[in-house]
Design an enzyme around this catalytic site. Structure first.
Site, PDB file in Angstrom:
ATOM      1  N   HIS A 233       0.834  -1.275  -0.064  1.00 33.27           N
ATOM      2  CA  HIS A 233      -0.021  -0.070  -0.131  1.00 33.27           C
ATOM      3  C   HIS A 233       0.826   1.336  -0.108  1.00 33.27           C
ATOM      4  O   HIS A 233       1.471   1.490   0.929  1.00 33.27           O
ATOM      5  CB  HIS A 233      -0.895   0.021   1.226  1.00 33.27           C
ATOM      6  CG  HIS A 233      -1.692   0.953   1.420  1.00 33.27           C
ATOM      7  ND1 HIS A 233      -1.849   2.035   2.526  1.00 33.27           N
ATOM      8  CD2 HIS A 233      -2.835   1.487   0.712  1.00 33.27           C
ATOM      9  CE1 HIS A 233      -2.718   2.916   2.389  1.00 33.27           C
ATOM     10  NE2 HIS A 233      -3.505   2.615   1.286  1.00 33.27           N
ATOM     11  N   ARG A 234       0.775   2.086  -1.061  1.00 34.31           N
ATOM     12  CA  ARG A 234       1.718   2.985  -1.240  1.00 34.31           C
ATOM     13  C   ARG A 234       3.286   2.635  -1.295  1.00 34.31           C
ATOM     14  O   ARG A 234       3.922   3.560  -0.677  1.00 34.31           O
ATOM     15  CB  ARG A 234       1.247   4.318  -0.227  1.00 34.31           C
ATOM     16  CG  ARG A 234      -0.110   4.706  -0.230  1.00 34.31           C
ATOM     17  CD  ARG A 234      -0.394   5.817   0.827  1.00 34.31           C
ATOM     18  NE  ARG A 234      -1.682   5.817   0.957  1.00 34.31           N
ATOM     19  CZ  ARG A 234      -2.328   6.488   1.968  1.00 34.31           C
ATOM     20  NH1 ARG A 234      -1.618   7.264   2.629  1.00 34.31           N
ATOM     21  NH2 ARG A 234      -3.708   6.408   2.062  1.00 34.31           N
TER      22      ARG A 234
ATOM     23  N   GLU B 277       0.511  -0.701  -4.602  1.00 32.46           N
ATOM     24  CA  GLU B 277      -0.866   0.185  -4.783  1.00 32.46           C
ATOM     25  C   GLU B 277      -0.223   1.549  -4.829  1.00 32.46           C
ATOM     26  O   GLU B 277       0.412   1.985  -3.891  1.00 32.46           O
ATOM     27  CB  GLU B 277      -1.587  -0.104  -3.827  1.00 32.46           C
ATOM     28  CG  GLU B 277      -3.058   0.681  -3.813  1.00 32.46           C
ATOM     29  CD  GLU B 277      -3.071   2.076  -3.172  1.00 32.46           C
ATOM     30  OE1 GLU B 277      -4.005   2.636  -3.240  1.00 32.46           O
ATOM     31  OE2 GLU B 277      -2.229   2.385  -2.428  1.00 32.46           O
TER      32      GLU B 277
ATOM     33  N   ASP C 218      -1.272   6.277  -5.614  1.00 28.10           N
ATOM     34  CA  ASP C 218      -2.291   7.018  -6.052  1.00 28.10           C
ATOM     35  C   ASP C 218      -2.018   8.047  -6.909  1.00 28.10           C
ATOM     36  O   ASP C 218      -0.604   8.518  -6.892  1.00 28.10           O
ATOM     37  CB  ASP C 218      -2.817   7.674  -4.720  1.00 28.10           C
ATOM     38  CG  ASP C 218      -3.109   6.847  -3.551  1.00 28.10           C
ATOM     39  OD1 ASP C 218      -4.220   6.307  -3.414  1.00 28.10           O
ATOM     40  OD2 ASP C 218      -1.940   6.505  -2.766  1.00 28.10           O
TER      41      ASP C 218
ATOM     42  N   HIS D 287      -0.914  10.880  -2.515  1.00 28.32           N
ATOM     43  CA  HIS D 287      -2.171  10.539  -2.127  1.00 28.32           C
ATOM     44  C   HIS D 287      -3.078  11.728  -1.749  1.00 28.32           C
ATOM     45  O   HIS D 287      -4.254  11.522  -2.123  1.00 28.32           O
ATOM     46  CB  HIS D 287      -2.232   9.613  -0.853  1.00 28.32           C
ATOM     47  CG  HIS D 287      -3.255   9.152  -0.091  1.00 28.32           C
ATOM     48  ND1 HIS D 287      -3.989  10.101   0.632  1.00 28.32           N
ATOM     49  CD2 HIS D 287      -4.112   8.101  -0.362  1.00 28.32           C
ATOM     50  CE1 HIS D 287      -5.224   9.601   1.272  1.00 28.32           C
ATOM     51  NE2 HIS D 287      -5.436   8.051   0.242  1.00 28.32           N
TER      52      HIS D 287
ATOM     53  N   GLU E 256      -4.855   3.889  -8.146  1.00 21.23           N
ATOM     54  CA  GLU E 256      -5.932   4.459  -7.614  1.00 21.23           C
ATOM     55  C   GLU E 256      -6.153   6.022  -8.238  1.00 21.23           C
ATOM     56  O   GLU E 256      -5.050   6.786  -7.914  1.00 21.23           O
ATOM     57  CB  GLU E 256      -5.994   4.582  -6.176  1.00 21.23           C
ATOM     58  CG  GLU E 256      -7.232   5.032  -5.570  1.00 21.23           C
ATOM     59  CD  GLU E 256      -7.306   5.343  -4.157  1.00 21.23           C
ATOM     60  OE1 GLU E 256      -8.186   5.916  -3.623  1.00 21.23           O
ATOM     61  OE2 GLU E 256      -6.621   4.436  -3.396  1.00 21.23           O
TER      62      GLU E 256
ATOM     63  N   LYS F 186      -7.303   9.342  -7.763  1.00 23.94           N
ATOM     64  CA  LYS F 186      -7.579  10.349  -6.869  1.00 23.94           C
ATOM     65  C   LYS F 186      -8.413  11.523  -7.430  1.00 23.94           C
ATOM     66  O   LYS F 186      -8.096  12.448  -7.436  1.00 23.94           O
ATOM     67  CB  LYS F 186      -6.459  10.702  -6.078  1.00 23.94           C
ATOM     68  CG  LYS F 186      -5.836   9.706  -5.292  1.00 23.94           C
ATOM     69  CD  LYS F 186      -6.318   8.933  -4.158  1.00 23.94           C
ATOM     70  CE  LYS F 186      -6.855   9.753  -3.024  1.00 23.94           C
ATOM     71  NZ  LYS F 186      -7.414   9.049  -1.941  1.00 23.94           N
TER      72      LYS F 186
ATOM     73  N   ASP G 176       0.391  -2.069   4.298  1.00 25.31           N
ATOM     74  CA  ASP G 176       1.487  -1.378   4.642  1.00 25.31           C
ATOM     75  C   ASP G 176       2.645  -2.015   4.580  1.00 25.31           C
ATOM     76  O   ASP G 176       3.674  -1.675   4.467  1.00 25.31           O
ATOM     77  CB  ASP G 176       1.459  -0.189   5.972  1.00 25.31           C
ATOM     78  CG  ASP G 176       0.214   0.828   5.639  1.00 25.31           C
ATOM     79  OD1 ASP G 176      -0.249   0.940   4.375  1.00 25.31           O
ATOM     80  OD2 ASP G 176      -0.257   1.367   6.411  1.00 25.31           O
TER      81      ASP G 176
END
Length: 243
Positions: free
Chosen positions: A7-8, A34, A36, A49, A110, A112, A230
């Site tokens: 995640h990120r 992942e 954003d 993000h 993702e 945003k 994470d």
């Protein structure tokens, strides 16, 4: 096998949404990352993000009001300076796709665009995915489901996944109705029955953001397609128990 998405990037340890975090996720054995994306003042796609740069960098202001050149000067590792002394710039999506040419990672992008609609962002992202021939390795997700539907209509060859944090009745039916091959629910609403029914209907389930070991055990044992965490190192160790 449940795939592990960082995640990120490996954001439990490294500055989120930076090339450092993505490279470390790969080293840690994550199957994918992942990230954003937002749009700069001069129409470039950057990986960050928040709509503002304040939380994750040493700068201030909205992403949409700054050019790529201005954003690149900011340090996205600023808040983890005690650990990392190097300047970590905000990456462009191009930079990430270039890096992906060196590995086999899957990437969940993702969009945003819930707060600011970022006109034309979907087309720019899709054009880059096609240019880099990454359609087999990219999943497009968003809380803005209109955006997801648009992506599916323009580029049906790229997998889409609606994000949602509230309980959705029969989400596998909803996913099928909008052409999505997967769903990304918040882990607290990804009940075992929801996962099993969705997977039975051919809809992949990848819950976010799974950091509790107990939840990792539950989701992996239930057989979800992937999980977004994470900490890919812990998730990988837990997955090994079930292999």
């Amino acid at each position: 096998m449940t795939l592990i998405f960082a995640h990120r990037g490996y954001s439990a340890v490294y500055p989120e949404n930076t090339m450092k975090a993505f490279r470390e996720a790969e080293k840690a054995g994550a199957d994918g990352i992942e990230l954003d994306v937002q749009l700069t003042k001069d129409g470039e796609i950057v990986v960050i993000h928040d709509e503002k740069v304040d939380r994750t960098t040493n700068g201030r202001g909205h992403v949409k009001d700054l050019t790529l050149k201005e954003l690149r000067k900011l340090d996205a590792g600023f808040h983890k300076k005690k650990i990392f002394s190097n300047h970590e710039p905000i990456p462009s999506l191009v930079e990430v796709l270039e890096w992906m040419r060196t590995n086999e990672m899957i990437c969940n992008i993702e969009l945003k665009n819930g707060v600011y609609p970022y006109e034309g962002m979907e087309d720019k992202v899709i054009n880059l995915i096609r240019e880099y021939e990454m359609k087999e390795r990219i999943i497009l997700s968003s809380f803005n489901h209109y955006s997801i539907v648009y992506c599916y209509r323009v580029a049906p060859e790229i997998e889409t996944a609606p994000l949602f944090s509230e309980g959705l009745y029969m989400p596998w039916i909803y996913a099928q109705s909008i052409g999505a091959k997967s769903i990304h629910p918040k882990y607290t609403i990804a009940k075992n029955e929801l996962i099993q029914m969705s997977e039975d209907y051919g809809i992949a389930v990848r819950p976010y953001t799974v950091n509790k070991e107990k939840e990792m055990h539950r989701l992996i044992s239930t057989g979800c397609a992937g999980l977004i965490t994470d900490n890919p190192v812990i998730a990988k160790k837990i997955r090994e128990v079930y292999e």
